[in-house]
Scaffold this motif. Structure first.
Motif, mmCIF file in Angstrom:
data_model
loop_
_atom_site.group_PDB
_atom_site.id
_atom_site.type_symbol
_atom_site.label_atom_id
_atom_site.label_comp_id
_atom_site.label_asym_id
_atom_site.label_seq_id
_atom_site.Cartn_x
_atom_site.Cartn_y
_atom_site.Cartn_z
ATOM 1 N N LEU A 297 -5.249 20.416 22.852
ATOM 2 C CA LEU A 297 -4.055 19.956 22.146
ATOM 3 C C LEU A 297 -3.291 21.104 21.495
ATOM 4 N N PHE A 298 -3.990 22.162 21.129
ATOM 5 C CA PHE A 298 -3.341 23.273 20.446
ATOM 6 C C PHE A 298 -2.916 24.379 21.400
ATOM 7 N N LYS A 299 -3.284 24.240 22.688
ATOM 8 C CA LYS A 299 -2.859 25.135 23.771
ATOM 9 C C LYS A 299 -3.445 26.533 23.651
ATOM 10 N N THR A 300 -4.405 26.726 22.763
ATOM 11 C CA THR A 300 -5.038 28.028 22.605
ATOM 12 C C THR A 300 -6.096 28.208 23.683
ATOM 13 N N ASN A 301 -5.968 29.256 24.490
ATOM 14 C CA ASN A 301 -6.918 29.571 25.564
ATOM 15 C C ASN A 301 -6.968 28.497 26.638
ATOM 16 N N PHE A 302 -5.924 27.693 26.745
ATOM 17 C CA PHE A 302 -5.809 26.696 27.802
ATOM 18 C C PHE A 302 -4.472 26.877 28.521
ATOM 19 N N LYS A 303 -4.498 26.716 29.813
ATOM 20 C CA LYS A 303 -3.260 26.594 30.574
ATOM 21 C C LYS A 303 -2.921 25.113 30.648
ATOM 22 N N ILE A 304 -1.704 24.761 30.272
ATOM 23 C CA ILE A 304 -1.340 23.347 30.141
ATOM 24 C C ILE A 304 -0.367 22.939 31.243
ATOM 25 N N TYR A 305 -0.650 21.782 31.830
ATOM 26 C CA TYR A 305 0.250 21.157 32.794
ATOM 27 C C TYR A 305 0.696 19.819 32.204
ATOM 28 N N ALA A 306 1.980 19.518 32.302
ATOM 29 C CA ALA A 306 2.504 18.249 31.783
ATOM 30 C C ALA A 306 3.403 17.614 32.827
ATOM 31 N N ASN A 307 3.233 16.319 33.031
ATOM 32 C CA ASN A 307 4.008 15.602 34.042
ATOM 33 C C ASN A 307 4.429 14.250 33.475
ATOM 34 N N ASP A 308 5.727 14.043 33.393
ATOM 35 C CA ASP A 308 6.245 12.771 32.874
ATOM 36 C C ASP A 308 6.320 11.679 33.937
ATOM 37 N N GLY A 309 5.740 11.942 35.104
ATOM 38 C CA GLY A 309 5.770 10.978 36.194
ATOM 39 C C GLY A 309 6.818 11.275 37.238
ATOM 40 N N SER A 310 7.667 12.258 36.968
ATOM 41 C CA SER A 310 8.731 12.586 37.925
ATOM 42 C C SER A 310 8.188 13.308 39.158
ATOM 43 N N ILE A 311 6.989 13.896 39.044
ATOM 44 C CA ILE A 311 6.340 14.541 40.190
ATOM 45 C C ILE A 311 5.226 13.614 40.668
ATOM 46 N N ALA A 312 5.419 13.001 41.826
ATOM 47 C CA ALA A 312 4.483 11.970 42.296
ATOM 48 C C ALA A 312 3.200 12.569 42.852
ATOM 49 N N LYS A 313 3.256 13.806 43.353
ATOM 50 C CA LYS A 313 2.068 14.491 43.855
ATOM 51 C C LYS A 313 1.937 15.817 43.113
ATOM 52 N N TYR A 314 0.895 15.923 42.324
ATOM 53 C CA TYR A 314 0.757 17.079 41.434
ATOM 54 C C TYR A 314 -0.522 17.824 41.789
ATOM 55 N N THR A 315 -0.386 19.120 42.054
ATOM 56 C CA THR A 315 -1.530 19.939 42.446
ATOM 57 C C THR A 315 -1.786 21.026 41.414
ATOM 58 N N ILE A 316 -3.041 21.160 41.020
ATOM 59 C CA ILE A 316 -3.464 22.213 40.097
ATOM 60 C C ILE A 316 -4.319 23.199 40.889
ATOM 61 N N ASP A 317 -3.815 24.415 41.040
ATOM 62 C CA ASP A 317 -4.526 25.429 41.806
ATOM 63 C C ASP A 317 -5.730 25.955 41.041
ATOM 64 N N ASP A 318 -6.657 26.560 41.777
ATOM 65 C CA ASP A 318 -7.868 27.116 41.177
ATOM 66 C C ASP A 318 -7.591 28.540 40.716
ATOM 67 N N ASP A 319 -7.239 28.682 39.437
ATOM 68 C CA ASP A 319 -7.105 30.027 38.872
ATOM 69 C C ASP A 319 -8.290 30.351 37.966
ATOM 70 N N ASN A 320 -9.279 29.436 37.985
ATOM 71 C CA ASN A 320 -10.555 29.653 37.300
ATOM 72 C C ASN A 320 -10.395 29.940 35.809
ATOM 73 N N MET A 321 -9.424 29.282 35.187
ATOM 74 C CA MET A 321 -9.289 29.388 33.735
ATOM 75 C C MET A 321 -9.210 27.996 33.137
ATOM 76 N N PRO A 322 -9.652 27.820 31.894
ATOM 77 C CA PRO A 322 -9.588 26.487 31.268
ATOM 78 C C PRO A 322 -8.165 25.934 31.295
ATOM 79 N N SER A 323 -8.035 24.714 31.758
ATOM 80 C CA SER A 323 -6.723 24.093 31.921
ATOM 81 C C SER A 323 -6.795 22.635 31.497
ATOM 82 N N ALA A 324 -5.631 22.061 31.274
ATOM 83 C CA ALA A 324 -5.552 20.632 30.954
ATOM 84 C C ALA A 324 -4.268 20.071 31.540
ATOM 85 N N TYR A 325 -4.403 18.949 32.228
ATOM 86 C CA TYR A 325 -3.259 18.213 32.763
ATOM 87 C C TYR A 325 -3.020 17.007 31.874
ATOM 88 N N TYR A 326 -1.804 16.884 31.339
ATOM 89 C CA TYR A 326 -1.422 15.733 30.522
ATOM 90 C C TYR A 326 -0.363 14.926 31.260
#
Length: 413
Positions: A297-326
């Motif tokens: 939630l604080f975005k510290t040491n996380f890569k953040i992805y956010a999608n409001d639904g406008s992207i129907a197919k969403y891909t998160i690549d493997d960059d081997n770092m902590p991430s979060a998709y919201y």
């Protein structure tokens, strides 16, 4: 008739008169005259209507008692929500027969005024009359008094509130909406407009965190720490951003974890810096969810992805770092190749496909309230650890080996 009998009869008649007119009774409810001393030390003659938790002290006994009693019943339910969420009740200060008082007065600290951590709420007479009329005429509820209940149930100054001020008011903002849902009431604006109320609610609970998450230049240090909201077209402040972040815990994990979060927070030490306040929040988050890899939630040491639904197919690549998709609304097919990505899918009917790879670790998968399928695919036969799993359907394929430590199916959110 003797003089003694006349006196006895007079005493009986006076007693009957007082019993009838000292309180106006209507079925199981009644108006009880009370004297109330306000926050600004003014004395009022008011009329109490009592429930299980709440005593509503109104300025007149001319209100329809059925409407007032109905309102008290809903306030009782809102109180139950707050007590269930926090695990405790406010310290007693303003009470009537040991009940928390909500008093209608001529002047107080705003439309409504609630004491922080103690019982006692006041509301202006004009605002209360609007509230009463909305319930009577439309069965719609103003939210201010349920917000003020959140002030009475605020117990976290030491842990987070003294250093990051928006945490305080944000608690009352988000929980008024959740308390209204718990009580089964629909909200309204001052002018009986439910549509405007729902639009504002969505902007606060969802859109503010979306704007924060999608902007790579924002994190807690330039928003929460400085009391600065994300740029937004709604003219909402940082308090509303905090409300939106609290809401992600509730919507992503459910009511039980949400309650565990505040219980865990309450026993943490005094925060003397903003960083310690954030650390306390993170510790409570980890304790409640049973995870150990931080709080995105604080975005510290996380890569953040956010999608409001406008992207129907969403891909998160493997960059081997902590991430979060919201995720938020819409039906989205989410595919991730990153074994360190947490997925918070949102409210749509989503599908999630997880490809494991070497270096996988603890992760959170939360599908939201829609109908979702989760596909675990692992060509490398690598073991994935899903620490927290909140989804309806799970499909294993390609010999995926998966450890699910906490599976909660068919969440009631």
């Amino acid at each position: 008739m003797s003089m003694i009998l006349r006196h006895l009869l007079l005493i009986v008649l006076i007693g009957l008169f007082l019993s009838v007119f000292s309180s106006r009774s209507f079925g199981d409810s009644q108006y009880i005259p009370v004297q109330y001393n306000s926050f600004d030390n003014k004395s009022y003659n008011l009329f109490a209507v009592t429930g299980k938790n709440i005593a509503l002290l109104v300025d007149s006994d001319a209100y329809d008692i059925n409407v007032i009693s109905k309102f008290v019943g809903k306030l009782d339910l809102a109180y139950d929500f707050y007590k269930k969420t926090t695990g405790r009740a406010p310290e007693a200060y303003k009470t009537y027969n040991n009940l928390l008082t909500i008093a209608v007065v001529d002047s107080t600290c705003g439309l409504g005024c609630g004491l922080l951590g103690y019982t006692g709420i006041e509301t202006l007479k004009d605002y209360f009359q609007l509230t009463y009329q909305s319930i009577r005429d439309q069965d719609l509820y103003e939210s201010a008094l349920l917000y003020e209940l959140g002030r009475n149930f605020w117990f976290y100054f030491d842990q987070i509130g003294t250093q990051v001020d928006p945490f305080v008011t944000g608690f009352a903002v988000v929980n008024r909406y959740l308390a209204m849902e718990y009580a089964g009431v629909q909200g309204t604006t001052f002018y009986g407009d439910n549509a405007s109320f729902e639009s504002l609610k969505n902007n606060i609970l969802n859109n503010m965190s979306y704007l924060y998450f999608k902007d790579p230049n924002l994190d807690w240090t330039n928003t929460l720490a400085t009391n600065t909201p994300p740029p937004n077209p709604y003219d909402l402040d940082c308090v509303c951003l905090v409300a939106s972040l609290y809401y992600r815990i509730y919507s992503d994990f459910g009511a039980d974890v949400y309650s565990k979060f505040f219980n865990a927070l309450s026993v943490l030490p005094l925060a003397k810096t903003k960083q310690v306040a954030i650390d306390n929040f993170t510790t409570a988050y980890q304790t409640a969810t049973g995870t150990s890899h931080g709080c995105s939630l604080f975005k510290t040491n996380f890569k953040i992805y956010a999608n409001d639904g406008s992207i129907a197919k969403y891909t998160i690549d493997d960059d081997n770092m902590p991430s979060a998709y919201y995720g938020y609304s819409g039906d989205v097919a989410i595919t991730t190749f990153n074994p360190k990505a947490d997925i918070f899918a949102g409210s749509g009917n989503n599908s999630i496909t997880l490809f494991g790879s070497t270096g996988g670790g603890e992760r959170i998968i939360s599908c939201g309230p829609g109908i979702e399928d989760v596909h675990l695919k692992n060509a490398n036969n690598n073991s994935q650890s899903i620490k927290y799993f909140l989804c309806e359907n799970i499909l294993l394929s390609n010999n995926a080996q998966t450890s699910i430590d906490a599976m909660l199916l068919l969440l009631n959110k």
